[in-house]
Design a protein around this motif. Sequence first.
Motif: not given
Length: 472
Positions: A276-278, A291-292, A422, A426-428, A456
């Motif tokens: 996930s993004t976190t 955090h990313a 990107r 938070g998600l790449y 970011d």
Amino acid sequence: MLQPVYQADVVIVGAGLAGLAAAHRLTSAGVTTAVLEAAPYVGGRMSTEKVDGFRLDRIGQFLSTAYPELRRTPGLETLVLRPFAPGVLVHSEGRHHRAGAAPAGGGAGGARTALSAVRALATAPRTASAPWPVSGSGLARTARSLATGSRGTGSRPATPLGSAMDQARLGAALARIASTPMERLLARPESATGHALAARGIPARTVDGFLRPLLAALLCDPELTTSSRCADLALRAFASGRLCMPEGGAEVLPELLARALPPGTVHTGVRATSISTTSVTTAEHGELRCHAVLLATDASAAAELLPGLRVPDFHPVTVVHHTMEEPPGTGASLLLDADRDGPVAHTAVVSLVDPSRAPAGRALVSSTVLGTPPDDVDGAVRAHLAWLYGTSTTRWETLAVHHTARAVPAMRPPHDLRRPVRLLAGLYVCGDHRDTSTVQGALHSGRRAASAVLADLGAGPTRLADPLPTAA
């Protein structure tokens, strides 16, 4: 061993070139980073098998001294490149022809030299340059019988590059593309490479006799279906630099990158099951909060973690490694097959390019088959190599046959060379499937992704590395 709850600013899933390059830029900017790799080693497809003192690459993609990311990527300062002999050797009708060696001066000066040669040839009597025989007519005939039986017609073969005028024009075109800014190449109309070469008026004999086998070696695409823009970039790197391989094997690149990261950054044997993004959830180490998240696996594995992510087609690659006491007489040249009458697309005595890949007193020949390999791949490759090198291969010892079905992502048009890295804050995602399917593309994709993460997170850019040393 990772703790069940492990804190980091950024978690990178995948320790291939792209992920490791991104990790360097993030850690250099003061961002705490954890790199997770499911395999027990780093590098992904950039791996090398060790057998009895030999170092055998599984795919063996070529590098170029013109790749800017090899100089810019932190961690590669001590990488040593072993160059092939200038240009390539093209095999056609039992003879070898030297082609593609850059004119003295290179760049704009080289382009002027090549154009002057074209003008001189236009007004001078035409004299075809004598091709270099493999090892004499008797040995060439022996190689024919070893390979597939009689192949010759009895007539003296012509150069596969066409007339002297064709060759001079080709030299001018290569010199011109070497000095053309990348932005201009990317602004050209895009089509399949085969169509683009024909539309530019390049003679079919030049395409089939040189450009097709060369681009097959550079892009693993003998049918020339690749985007013409990607092919232009590959030709630009070839014309402005030297083809080379890393000293010690392909695995050296990711190993150098991994060793230069802060201790405890890379964790092998850790398989991510969801992201996930976190956070990243792993199979055996619980949840890693962050955090990313940067997804840096190959395209297929990335789509498993992010359903809906584009998965390209792939070019299959098979590499066959042989050893013998005395090497064939082609020196440190990359040998291309222009006739396409056997499974081998290109081959080289790699122990003469990089002596560290074979023990003392032994030679190593590595040969690449593109597409679906024949059933008896070793037998077919041996027969073809006998024809290509003009020598018996019956006493050669097979060390390994490496087949990789999803070796190189295809880059058919339309191909976005700067596919977004990107996905959302938070998600790449990064990898050669987001750029070009080369080492340069993988490293550049990692740099783009790290820049997006830093932007970011509000961190500043990192500095570039010093120039890369090149072995003599």
